[in-house]
Design a protein around this motif. Sequence first.
Motif, mmCIF file in Angstrom:
data_model
loop_
_atom_site.group_PDB
_atom_site.id
_atom_site.type_symbol
_atom_site.label_atom_id
_atom_site.label_comp_id
_atom_site.label_asym_id
_atom_site.label_seq_id
_atom_site.Cartn_x
_atom_site.Cartn_y
_atom_site.Cartn_z
ATOM 1 N N MET A 214 0.828 -1.198 0.000
ATOM 2 C CA MET A 214 0.000 0.000 0.000
ATOM 3 C C MET A 214 0.869 1.257 0.000
ATOM 4 N N TYR A 215 0.325 2.299 -0.635
ATOM 5 C CA TYR A 215 0.895 3.628 -0.468
ATOM 6 C C TYR A 215 0.523 4.147 0.918
ATOM 7 N N ILE A 216 1.415 4.932 1.493
ATOM 8 C CA ILE A 216 1.055 5.710 2.672
ATOM 9 C C ILE A 216 1.555 7.132 2.462
ATOM 10 N N TYR A 217 0.958 8.057 3.176
ATOM 11 C CA TYR A 217 1.391 9.447 3.101
ATOM 12 C C TYR A 217 2.569 9.685 4.038
ATOM 13 N N SER A 223 4.910 11.149 11.813
ATOM 14 C CA SER A 223 4.264 11.039 13.122
ATOM 15 C C SER A 223 5.024 10.131 14.076
ATOM 16 N N GLY A 224 5.942 9.332 13.533
ATOM 17 C CA GLY A 224 6.657 8.381 14.369
ATOM 18 C C GLY A 224 5.895 7.099 14.611
ATOM 19 N N SER A 225 4.709 6.980 14.009
ATOM 20 C CA SER A 225 3.885 5.790 14.204
ATOM 21 C C SER A 225 4.342 4.665 13.279
ATOM 22 N N THR A 226 4.288 3.434 13.775
ATOM 23 C CA THR A 226 4.545 2.249 12.944
ATOM 24 C C THR A 226 3.286 1.384 12.868
ATOM 25 N N THR A 251 15.785 10.675 10.888
ATOM 26 C CA THR A 251 15.779 9.810 12.076
ATOM 27 C C THR A 251 14.471 9.034 12.151
ATOM 28 N N LYS A 252 13.362 9.716 11.913
ATOM 29 C CA LYS A 252 12.064 9.042 11.944
ATOM 30 C C LYS A 252 11.917 8.076 10.778
#
Length: 699
Positions: A214-217, A223-226, A251-252
Amino acid sequence: MILLSMYYSVALLCLLSTFCDASDCDSCVKNWEVCLKTQCKTYRLVDRPEVRSCEWNCKARRRNCFEECLKQDKSDTVRLLAKPSRLPIYDSEKNVELLVHIAPSLQSQGFDHLAIHHIHTSAVVHTVNSSELHMRETHIDRQRREWYSLHIPASSYPCGVVRFKAIVYGKHGMVEFPFHIVKAPHPKNPHYYVDHKLNSVVDTNNIPLIVTGMYIYSREVESGSTMVPDLEAPRGFSTILTYLDTTVNMTKLQAFMSRTYAVGMNVILDIASYAEKQSAKDINWEQLQNFILKVKDHPGLLGYYLADEPGGAIILPNILNEAYDFVKSIDPYHPIFSTFCCTDPILYAGSFDVGMVDPYPIPNGPPTAISKMVTKVSLVGKPFFLIGQAFGGGEQWERVPTPKEIRVMIYYSILAGGTGFIYFVFSPWDFPYSTSLWSECRTLALEALDLSAGLLSGIPHIKVTTDNPSVIARVFTSRLNTYDLVVLNTANIPTFYKADVGMDVTYTGEVRYESRQVQVENGLVRDLIGAYSTAIIRFPTPKIGTLPNNILHDPSTEQISSAATPDAAYLGISADRSSSYLADPRISYDGLYSIRTTTPVDNGGHSVGFYPADFIKGTVYEISAWVYSAKPGMTVLFHALNSFKPLGPMSYTVKIPNAWGKFSVQVNCTDGSDAMDIGYQQQTNGTVWVDLYQMVPLP
């Protein structure tokens, strides 16, 4: 009234103006901008829908001009194709194998010889006459096209992109096609390469990759979310394509890539924001170089996303060719991906390794409206994917596709020769808002993995004839010579069909995921298929090497009721919920499948407990299994709990990577209970395959 007259005058001017000379691409681009900025500017004085109409007209005219000025005879480019059998080749290789396709329409006209020219020096590096060419070894691809195998010297060329053109000389003139090779030092780190015989991306352990993702933005990374890899890796997805800004927090990004890799997925990184420019002088080459240098050695990197619909933005192919060469000069080990929507991908064949198309037909057309762009990208002769439409409800897309519509689109692309698909777009919070649609997207990813034994085998697909024009089908052949008859109903009504599989065989076929059977009689299959539905019929049953006195159920993991999911086991949920447990047909020791487990952390994998069997008190049993990993030092802990006393060590550590190793231990049954826990758990982070898990009584 004056304003209305001005509207009609400008509209007529937009319609009648000649925006370019076909020999001058720069003029073409410049003049469409004049149309857009001056003629359409008039409409902006008032809030009228005609503004959009004029802008669309300008863009349509500039696209036509753009394709004309590329001087590409598309009929010729389809008639002649050339490519290396693998990208990249290594500097230790003296020769490179080329695959050349000369279409029957061109061969029927008669030709004298084929020549390979080095574009930079104009030197002829190889020639072969027509009679000799027909004696060469050939390869048949998924479109049933014949490719001749040639070898040209490669040792004299420097590392990087080397560009050639193939030219066929004949009575009616000549036909040419530009192509390139990528030469690289022998790699020190694992990476992916493009295998043009498999029509797929393959890792350095020679395991082909079925790309589902999938594409993600970029906001998901920033946001640092996984959450995306954590949610989707256990569902069978392999890949995330992330949009990125040039200001991305490295870094993120590195942290996101590390977690994605740890859960068993890989990442395609967007570099279009660096490279998609109207002119090469507008590209910040130093900034692009710095980005590539920071990510190129990450084990989770699958490749780079160079272009996002370049035809619509009027990015000339030579600009992307230059960007492609630049990226490959820094990192020749990762494929480059590009997506096309409205321009023939063959115009950009020099700037991508894997082509993708994003038609997005719903609800403005049927799901089969993807056929035009899928056909175009399939004719390039490179691996290709569909960008599946997993969105809707805004812009010109009034609604999302139904689960059945997305199924038709995905399977249509697979039957056309695609070896993967990526959905646009996924965000845990807002895309797609349809839970049932995303559930189907997940199911399709698992089904694609389940089909990969035949889809990625390199064995030519068998075209199937049916008695119903709405029903299309192919047969995929696995390395074990099992067959998957894949049937797609492109009509939104149920129908009966008869299919001829092209072989005079009689078997009882298993209809996958439906717990039923259908007869294959003298090569004919007759069945009912639902509206916008698929059916996968497998025959014959693969042979397995189970020991005669084995007491465990389905030791070779061949019983798959739900796509890519082993039947005969319970799972103890792991400490890391993103660990995965899947049936993988791409690699096995015995039969078609093995069990693939991935865990991101040590001691965090699922505990696998096999279906119980009856045991005899006082009997000594031997437990054995075969284990595979690309990573040495991987440890699997086997267990026989409750009433069993192990007579040896219960753990197995992989010593030789990329090779199957046997685990074996004897256990004493001190009780006749059938509630025994027989199974295993992966102990170290990474991926392990386990196959042919058996338990036999010893005399």
